[in-house]
Design a protein around this motif. Structure first.
Motif, PDB file in Angstrom:
ATOM      1  N   UNK A  59       0.835  -1.206   0.000  1.00 14.79           N
ATOM      2  CA  UNK A  59       0.000   0.000   0.000  1.00 14.79           C
ATOM      3  C   UNK A  59       0.866   1.252   0.000  1.00 14.79           C
ATOM      4  N   UNK A  60       1.927   1.235   0.789  1.00 15.28           N
ATOM      5  CA  UNK A  60       2.818   2.400   0.819  1.00 15.28           C
ATOM      6  C   UNK A  60       3.510   2.619  -0.520  1.00 15.28           C
ATOM      7  N   UNK A  61       3.826   1.548  -1.223  1.00 21.01           N
ATOM      8  CA  UNK A  61       4.436   1.688  -2.545  1.00 21.01           C
ATOM      9  C   UNK A  61       3.426   2.161  -3.589  1.00 21.01           C
ATOM     10  N   UNK A  62       2.161   1.825  -3.398  1.00 22.92           N
ATOM     11  CA  UNK A  62       1.141   2.176  -4.388  1.00 22.92           C
ATOM     12  C   UNK A  62       0.582   3.580  -4.204  1.00 22.92           C
ATOM     13  N   UNK A  63       0.614   4.115  -2.994  1.00 23.26           N
ATOM     14  CA  UNK A  63      -0.032   5.395  -2.736  1.00 23.26           C
ATOM     15  C   UNK A  63       0.552   6.600  -3.472  1.00 23.26           C
ATOM     16  N   UNK A  64       1.860   6.680  -3.743  1.00 23.77           N
ATOM     17  CA  UNK A  64       2.321   7.869  -4.481  1.00 23.77           C
ATOM     18  C   UNK A  64       1.616   8.055  -5.821  1.00 23.77           C
ATOM     19  N   UNK A  65       1.398   6.978  -6.561  1.00 21.11           N
ATOM     20  CA  UNK A  65       0.706   7.116  -7.839  1.00 21.11           C
ATOM     21  C   UNK A  65      -0.802   7.242  -7.658  1.00 21.11           C
ATOM     22  N   UNK A  66      -1.387   6.331  -6.887  1.00 23.75           N
ATOM     23  CA  UNK A  66      -2.838   6.314  -6.781  1.00 23.75           C
ATOM     24  C   UNK A  66      -3.370   7.467  -5.933  1.00 23.75           C
TER      25      UNK A  66
END
Length: 129
Positions: free
Chosen positions: A69-76
């Protein structure tokens, strides 16, 4: 029961985010910075890994899911910020790939909250199964 729930949730998030990222990567005009897209793709892969690990070691699977989730949040997070939430019906019904965008953001929010609450629960901190 909680292992099954976490596994299904992480699998759904992995599919939803990877589905949108597949479109974002291969569209004629890009949807975001390539490096941020690659990091979000790593997040989708980590959700898949977390889906598998959660059945063997629940605590570590939740930690991998939170890292995903932490890796995905910058884009999403940027995607969610720029969506036309005022025209939700247009976004979901008419906008090309609007449903995919909303599903990816919605499931990512649910997975993040679920992972945080599972890590904070006292039962999970005492047992590492």
């Amino acid at each position: 029961m909680r292992k099954i729930l976490a596994g299904i949730l992480f699998a759904a998030v992995a599919v939803a985010t990877a589905n949108w990222l597949e479109y974002a990567f291969f569209e004629r005009r890009g949807y975001g910075y390539p490096m941020v897209l690659w990091i979000a793709l790593i997040g989708s892969a980590l959700f898949t890994l977390g889906c598998i690990i959660v059945f063997f070691r629940y605590r570590y699977g939740i930690m991998v899911g939170l890292a995903a989730a932490l890796a995905s949040w910058p884009y999403f997070g940027l995607l969610a910020w720029h969506l036309q939430w005022r025209d939700f019906l247009w976004l979901v019904r008419i906008h090309y790939h609007g449903t995919d965008q909303v599903a990816a953001v919605f499931l990512l929010v649910i997975a993040t909250v679920y992972s945080l609450f599972q890590l904070r629960s006292r039962d999970l901190l005492r047992t590492a199964t």
